[in-house]
Design a protein around this motif. Structure first.
Motif, PDB file in Angstrom:
ATOM      1  N   LEU A   1      99.075  38.866  90.274  1.00 50.84           N
ATOM      2  CA  LEU A   1      98.140  39.987  90.104  1.00 50.84           C
ATOM      3  C   LEU A   1      96.761  39.502  89.674  1.00 50.84           C
ATOM      4  O   LEU A   1      95.740  40.070  90.077  1.00 50.84           O
ATOM      5  CB  LEU A   1      98.698  40.989  89.099  1.00 50.84           C
ATOM      6  CG  LEU A   1     100.001  41.688  89.518  1.00 50.84           C
ATOM      7  CD1 LEU A   1     100.426  42.697  88.456  1.00 50.84           C
ATOM      8  CD2 LEU A   1      99.852  42.369  90.876  1.00 50.84           C
ATOM      9  N   TYR A   2      96.724  38.455  88.870  1.00 55.42           N
ATOM     10  CA  TYR A   2      95.432  37.909  88.459  1.00 55.42           C
ATOM     11  C   TYR A   2      94.666  37.407  89.678  1.00 55.42           C
ATOM     12  O   TYR A   2      93.479  37.708  89.859  1.00 55.42           O
ATOM     13  CB  TYR A   2      95.616  36.780  87.452  1.00 55.42           C
ATOM     14  CG  TYR A   2      94.319  36.303  86.839  1.00 55.42           C
ATOM     15  CD1 TYR A   2      93.844  36.843  85.651  1.00 55.42           C
ATOM     16  CD2 TYR A   2      93.553  35.310  87.462  1.00 55.42           C
ATOM     17  CE1 TYR A   2      92.645  36.424  85.094  1.00 55.42           C
ATOM     18  CE2 TYR A   2      92.351  34.880  86.920  1.00 55.42           C
ATOM     19  CZ  TYR A   2      91.904  35.442  85.738  1.00 55.42           C
ATOM     20  OH  TYR A   2      90.702  35.022  85.203  1.00 55.42           O
TER      21      TYR A   2
ATOM     22  N   THR B   1      93.442  40.375  91.962  1.00 57.80           N
ATOM     23  CA  THR B   1      92.326  41.170  91.466  1.00 57.80           C
ATOM     24  C   THR B   1      91.080  40.338  91.187  1.00 57.80           C
ATOM     25  O   THR B   1      89.977  40.705  91.598  1.00 57.80           O
ATOM     26  CB  THR B   1      92.749  41.933  90.193  1.00 57.80           C
ATOM     27  OG1 THR B   1      93.820  42.828  90.516  1.00 57.80           O
ATOM     28  CG2 THR B   1      91.595  42.726  89.609  1.00 57.80           C
TER      29      THR B   1
ATOM     30  N   ASN C   1      90.560  38.009  94.625  1.00 57.53           N
ATOM     31  CA  ASN C   1      90.746  38.680  95.910  1.00 57.53           C
ATOM     32  C   ASN C   1      91.550  37.786  96.858  1.00 57.53           C
ATOM     33  O   ASN C   1      91.267  37.708  98.059  1.00 57.53           O
ATOM     34  CB  ASN C   1      89.410  39.055  96.540  1.00 57.53           C
ATOM     35  CG  ASN C   1      89.413  40.456  97.129  1.00 57.53           C
ATOM     36  OD1 ASN C   1      90.210  41.312  96.735  1.00 57.53           O
ATOM     37  ND2 ASN C   1      88.524  40.708  98.076  1.00 57.53           N
TER      38      ASN C   1
ATOM     39  N   ARG D   1      91.062  46.138 102.427  1.00 55.95           N
ATOM     40  CA  ARG D   1      91.649  45.590 101.203  1.00 55.95           C
ATOM     41  C   ARG D   1      92.856  46.382 100.732  1.00 55.95           C
ATOM     42  O   ARG D   1      93.823  45.804 100.233  1.00 55.95           O
ATOM     43  CB  ARG D   1      90.610  45.538 100.076  1.00 55.95           C
ATOM     44  CG  ARG D   1      91.172  44.817  98.847  1.00 55.95           C
ATOM     45  CD  ARG D   1      90.177  44.671  97.710  1.00 55.95           C
ATOM     46  NE  ARG D   1      90.734  43.813  96.680  1.00 55.95           N
ATOM     47  CZ  ARG D   1      91.547  44.228  95.702  1.00 55.95           C
ATOM     48  NH1 ARG D   1      91.882  45.525  95.632  1.00 55.95           N
ATOM     49  NH2 ARG D   1      92.036  43.382  94.814  1.00 55.95           N
TER      50      ARG D   1
ATOM     51  N   ARG E   1      96.325  44.740  99.883  1.00 55.58           N
ATOM     52  CA  ARG E   1      96.874  44.853  98.530  1.00 55.58           C
ATOM     53  C   ARG E   1      98.314  45.336  98.573  1.00 55.58           C
ATOM     54  O   ARG E   1      99.168  44.827  97.828  1.00 55.58           O
ATOM     55  CB  ARG E   1      96.013  45.814  97.703  1.00 55.58           C
ATOM     56  CG  ARG E   1      96.508  46.029  96.279  1.00 55.58           C
ATOM     57  CD  ARG E   1      95.545  46.913  95.490  1.00 55.58           C
ATOM     58  NE  ARG E   1      95.436  48.239  96.069  1.00 55.58           N
ATOM     59  CZ  ARG E   1      94.599  49.181  95.619  1.00 55.58           C
ATOM     60  NH1 ARG E   1      93.788  48.926  94.598  1.00 55.58           N
ATOM     61  NH2 ARG E   1      94.566  50.371  96.186  1.00 55.58           N
TER      62      ARG E   1
ATOM     63  N   TYR F   1      95.666  43.328  82.534  1.00 60.82           N
ATOM     64  CA  TYR F   1      94.525  44.131  82.977  1.00 60.82           C
ATOM     65  C   TYR F   1      93.685  44.650  81.823  1.00 60.82           C
ATOM     66  O   TYR F   1      92.451  44.714  81.929  1.00 60.82           O
ATOM     67  CB  TYR F   1      95.013  45.300  83.852  1.00 60.82           C
ATOM     68  CG  TYR F   1      95.292  44.877  85.272  1.00 60.82           C
ATOM     69  CD1 TYR F   1      94.302  44.925  86.246  1.00 60.82           C
ATOM     70  CD2 TYR F   1      96.546  44.408  85.635  1.00 60.82           C
ATOM     71  CE1 TYR F   1      94.553  44.517  87.545  1.00 60.82           C
ATOM     72  CE2 TYR F   1      96.811  43.996  86.935  1.00 60.82           C
ATOM     73  CZ  TYR F   1      95.806  44.053  87.885  1.00 60.82           C
ATOM     74  OH  TYR F   1      96.063  43.629  89.167  1.00 60.82           O
TER      75      TYR F   1
ATOM     76  N   ARG G   1      86.919  46.654  90.447  1.00 63.79           N
ATOM     77  CA  ARG G   1      88.152  46.284  91.154  1.00 63.79           C
ATOM     78  C   ARG G   1      89.327  46.204  90.189  1.00 63.79           C
ATOM     79  O   ARG G   1      90.438  46.609  90.521  1.00 63.79           O
ATOM     80  CB  ARG G   1      87.948  44.943  91.864  1.00 63.79           C
ATOM     81  CG  ARG G   1      89.063  44.629  92.860  1.00 63.79           C
ATOM     82  CD  ARG G   1      88.610  43.558  93.822  1.00 63.79           C
ATOM     83  NE  ARG G   1      88.532  42.242  93.224  1.00 63.79           N
ATOM     84  CZ  ARG G   1      87.632  41.310  93.548  1.00 63.79           C
ATOM     85  NH1 ARG G   1      86.709  41.568  94.459  1.00 63.79           N
ATOM     86  NH2 ARG G   1      87.643  40.134  92.961  1.00 63.79           N
ATOM     87  N   ILE G   2      89.092  45.691  88.991  1.00 66.18           N
ATOM     88  CA  ILE G   2      90.149  45.632  87.973  1.00 66.18           C
ATOM     89  C   ILE G   2      90.675  47.029  87.676  1.00 66.18           C
ATOM     90  O   ILE G   2      91.887  47.261  87.670  1.00 66.18           O
ATOM     91  CB  ILE G   2      89.608  44.988  86.676  1.00 66.18           C
ATOM     92  CG1 ILE G   2      89.341  43.501  86.876  1.00 66.18           C
ATOM     93  CG2 ILE G   2      90.605  45.189  85.525  1.00 66.18           C
ATOM     94  CD1 ILE G   2      88.582  42.865  85.732  1.00 66.18           C
TER      95      ILE G   2
ATOM     96  N   ASP H   1      90.382  49.775  89.441  1.00 72.59           N
ATOM     97  CA  ASP H   1      90.997  50.401  90.613  1.00 72.59           C
ATOM     98  C   ASP H   1      92.407  49.850  90.839  1.00 72.59           C
ATOM     99  O   ASP H   1      93.355  50.618  91.055  1.00 72.59           O
ATOM    100  CB  ASP H   1      90.128  50.150  91.835  1.00 72.59           C
ATOM    101  CG  ASP H   1      90.725  50.780  93.087  1.00 72.59           C
ATOM    102  OD1 ASP H   1      90.817  52.023  93.142  1.00 72.59           O
ATOM    103  OD2 ASP H   1      91.119  50.033  94.005  1.00 72.59           O
ATOM    104  N   ASP H   2      92.561  48.527  90.771  1.00 72.61           N
ATOM    105  CA  ASP H   2      93.886  47.927  90.974  1.00 72.61           C
ATOM    106  C   ASP H   2      94.857  48.357  89.876  1.00 72.61           C
ATOM    107  O   ASP H   2      96.030  48.649  90.143  1.00 72.61           O
ATOM    108  CB  ASP H   2      93.786  46.400  90.993  1.00 72.61           C
ATOM    109  CG  ASP H   2      93.245  45.856  92.306  1.00 72.61           C
ATOM    110  OD1 ASP H   2      93.065  46.648  93.258  1.00 72.61           O
ATOM    111  OD2 ASP H   2      93.009  44.637  92.387  1.00 72.61           O
TER     112      ASP H   2
END
Length: 257
Positions: free
Chosen positions: A79-80, A83, A86, A127, A131, A173, A188-189, A191-192
């Motif tokens: 996940l790191y 996000t 990318n 994206r 994702r 997060y 982006r952080i 949103d993810d």
């Protein structure tokens, strides 16, 4: 979807903070394919071996602590990278090997080796679809089969195993990424993270209902040490192997006292 590689500094970060390694660099170190966790006989033997090593009272306790460590070594770096960079790691279980240790000075699941470091990256404008593929590869194809086998062999509810992963996700997060990011990456952080804990369809996680939503609260509570934290819904049983029989900070048992 494009195929790419991690930059040298990106890989060094994952190695340093999430204990990743190239499998080819571990040739002289005892390793086990992570897929062994899906084999009932091999997984049961491993649980019993580590139950004895940890002086754990039961397979159930061992399985919970194994799930916490496995989530740290798989969920957190995937996940790191998704996000912050990318980039999508190959999170299929066949790409991982476990680096085990029975030395008292080291964690009993000390590192994770990766057979390939090739990563995917999203095409412009696609994206969200990319994702979904990253998340399905991590959760539906890797985490869920492991959780199901651990649950069966150790008779432990999958909700405990999922919350063990949720704790890693929330910390990643809300603490690590938010502190490190700037500019457009912050958006982006957020949103993810929102997608992961609220909006993603359960099928991406290989479950019939969203596995993280029940553990997420908008505002962290205050736990027994008077510091803000999200109190767990389930106990991970860490206190049963801790030398001082202490609870985790966010343990529901400690915060009921």
């Amino acid at each position: 979807m494009k195929n790419d590689l991690l930059e040298a500094d990106e890989w060094e970060y994952l190695k340093k903070h999430f204990r990743m390694n190239e499998a080819s660099a571990l040739q002289l170190t005892p390793t086990h394919p992570a897929a062994h966790l899906l084999d009932e006989e091999k997984c049961a033997g491993y649980l019993d071996q580590m139950t004895a090593f940890m002086a754990s009272p039961s397979r159930k306790v061992t399985a919970s602590l194994l799930a916490k460590r496995y989530a740290f070594l798989t969920v957190a770096p995937t996940l790191y990278a998704m996000t912050m960079y990318n980039k999508g790691l190959d999170a299929s279980i066949g790409n991982y090997c476990l680096v085990l240790s029975e030395q008292s000075s080291d964690p009993w699941l000390s590192h994770m080796g990766m057979r390939t470091l090739a990563v995917s990256s999203p095409k412009d404008g696609f994206r969200n679809e990319w994702r979904d593929r990253v998340l399905a590869g991590l959760f539906a194809d890797n985490i869920v089969p492991v959780w199901r086998n651990l649950s069966k062999l150790a008779r432990i509810p999958r909700t405990i195993l999922w919350e063990n992963a949720a704790v890693r996700l929330f910390s990643l997060y809300e603490k690590r990424m938010e502190k490190e990011a700037t500019g457009e990456i912050i958006e982006r952080i957020r949103d993810d993270f929102s997608y992961l804990v609220k909006l993603a369809p359960p099928a991406l996680f290989g479950e019939d209902s969203h596995p993280f939503a029940p553990f997420y609260g908008e505002e962290p509570a205050v736990h027994a040490s008077n510091r803000p934290a999200r109190i767990r819904k389930t106990c991970c049983y860490y206190y049963q192997v801790a030398k001082d029989e202490d609870y985790c900070d966010a343990c529901p048992r400690a915060n009921r006292r």
